[in-house]
Design a protein around this motif. Structure first.
Motif, PDB file in Angstrom:
ATOM      1  N   LEU A  38       0.904  -1.157   0.000  1.00  0.00           N
ATOM      2  CA  LEU A  38       0.000   0.000   0.000  1.00  0.00           C
ATOM      3  C   LEU A  38       0.938   1.201   0.000  1.00  0.00           C
ATOM      4  O   LEU A  38       1.562   1.492   1.010  1.00  0.00           O
ATOM      5  N   PRO A  39       1.108   1.857  -1.141  1.00  0.00           N
ATOM      6  CA  PRO A  39       2.179   2.836  -1.312  1.00  0.00           C
ATOM      7  C   PRO A  39       2.248   3.855  -0.186  1.00  0.00           C
ATOM      8  O   PRO A  39       1.227   4.354   0.284  1.00  0.00           O
ATOM      9  N   GLY A  40       3.484   4.139   0.229  1.00  0.00           N
ATOM     10  CA  GLY A  40       3.673   5.116   1.284  1.00  0.00           C
ATOM     11  C   GLY A  40       5.136   5.336   1.604  1.00  0.00           C
ATOM     12  O   GLY A  40       6.020   4.676   1.063  1.00  0.00           O
ATOM     13  N   SER A  55       6.745   7.350  11.892  1.00  0.00           N
ATOM     14  CA  SER A  55       5.756   8.192  11.219  1.00  0.00           C
ATOM     15  C   SER A  55       5.580   7.690   9.794  1.00  0.00           C
ATOM     16  O   SER A  55       6.543   7.626   9.036  1.00  0.00           O
ATOM     17  N   GLU A  56       4.342   7.373   9.436  1.00  0.00           N
ATOM     18  CA  GLU A  56       4.061   6.800   8.126  1.00  0.00           C
ATOM     19  C   GLU A  56       2.901   7.541   7.458  1.00  0.00           C
ATOM     20  O   GLU A  56       1.882   7.791   8.081  1.00  0.00           O
ATOM     21  N   PHE A  57       3.086   7.870   6.192  1.00  0.00           N
ATOM     22  CA  PHE A  57       1.989   8.356   5.365  1.00  0.00           C
ATOM     23  C   PHE A  57       1.817   7.334   4.256  1.00  0.00           C
ATOM     24  O   PHE A  57       2.746   7.072   3.496  1.00  0.00           O
ATOM     25  N   SER A  58       0.639   6.728   4.176  1.00  0.00           N
ATOM     26  CA  SER A  58       0.417   5.681   3.183  1.00  0.00           C
ATOM     27  C   SER A  58      -1.064   5.626   2.837  1.00  0.00           C
ATOM     28  O   SER A  58      -1.850   6.475   3.251  1.00  0.00           O
ATOM     29  N   PHE A  59      -1.417   4.598   2.110  1.00  0.00           N
ATOM     30  CA  PHE A  59      -2.806   4.350   1.766  1.00  0.00           C
ATOM     31  C   PHE A  59      -3.250   3.084   2.471  1.00  0.00           C
ATOM     32  O   PHE A  59      -2.496   2.126   2.582  1.00  0.00           O
ATOM     33  N   GLY A  60      -4.475   3.100   2.966  1.00  0.00           N
ATOM     34  CA  GLY A  60      -5.034   1.951   3.665  1.00  0.00           C
ATOM     35  C   GLY A  60      -6.123   1.302   2.844  1.00  0.00           C
ATOM     36  O   GLY A  60      -6.681   1.899   1.913  1.00  0.00           O
ATOM     37  N   PHE A  75     -10.517   2.614  -0.092  1.00  0.00           N
ATOM     38  CA  PHE A  75      -9.104   2.915  -0.290  1.00  0.00           C
ATOM     39  C   PHE A  75      -8.909   4.352   0.164  1.00  0.00           C
ATOM     40  O   PHE A  75      -9.527   5.266  -0.379  1.00  0.00           O
ATOM     41  N   TYR A  76      -8.074   4.563   1.180  1.00  0.00           N
ATOM     42  CA  TYR A  76      -8.012   5.873   1.802  1.00  0.00           C
ATOM     43  C   TYR A  76      -6.588   6.239   2.211  1.00  0.00           C
ATOM     44  O   TYR A  76      -5.795   5.372   2.595  1.00  0.00           O
ATOM     45  N   PRO A  77      -6.238   7.518   2.160  1.00  0.00           N
ATOM     46  CA  PRO A  77      -4.957   7.979   2.700  1.00  0.00           C
ATOM     47  C   PRO A  77      -5.005   7.933   4.226  1.00  0.00           C
ATOM     48  O   PRO A  77      -6.074   8.099   4.825  1.00  0.00           O
TER      49      PRO A  77
END
Length: 180
Positions: A38-40, A55-60, A75-77
């Motif tokens: 899940l790209p991040g 700290s992670e920013f990705s898509f769930g 599909f959400y950020p």
């Protein structure tokens, strides 16, 4: 004779220096990763010998089911923050296992903020932001060529606009450590 002593000394000295250079009792000060499933992107900052802020920013990816609405995927950020405590670094190093790249087991306090879904059909199912807090247990391994695998999970409490409830929390990432 002179060369055999030099070779013997080198064979003993190099493994010792490699072990000492790994700094077995401490996490990495700065660790950047790219997730593929899940790209991040991830930044993990070590602020003491065994504690990090992840700290992670990705898509769930989410799944919902209701007798009235049926099932739907979302599909959400998302932003995932964890205060991690690595507890077995010395034990891993003592067994000759890798500890670089924060390869170890940990427990953490996890906070996840899920933004509004980018693919939910609002006529079929509502899509709200949510906040989840959970204690989790997990492990992270960084292998050759900086390939990284991380898995953690637990049970937390999810806060949503009209629906607060207990929820399972699972985070699985595959990716690469960059900048090393």
């Amino acid at each position: 004779m002179k060369y055999s002593r030099l070779i013997s000394f080198s064979l003993l000295f190099i493994p010792l220096m490699t072990t000492l250079a790994q700094d077995i009792s401490s996490v990495e000060k700065n660790l950047f990763k790219i997730n593929l499933l899940l790209p991040g992107v991830v930044y993990e900052h070590g602020f003491s010998s065994k504690n990090t802020l992840y700290s992670e920013f990705s898509f769930g990816l989410g799944y919902g089911f209701s007798d009235f609405e049926g099932s739907t995927f979302a599909f959400y950020p998302r932003i995932n923050e964890q205060f991690r405590h690595y507890y077995n670094l010395e034990k891993r190093a003592g067994k000759g296992k890798r500890t670089g790249g924060n390869s170890g087991n940990f427990y953490a306090l996890n906070a996840i903020y899920n933004f509004k879904s980018i693919n939910t059909n609002s006529d079929f199912s509502s899509s709200n932001t949510s906040f989840t807090i959970a204690p989790v247990w997990g492990f992270q391994r960084t292998y050759k060529h900086n390939f990284n695998l991380s898995l953690n999970g637990g049970v937390g409490y999810n806060f949503e606009k009209d629906n607060n409830q207990f929820a399972p929390v699972i985070n699985f990432t595959l990716g690469w450590v960059i900048g090393k």
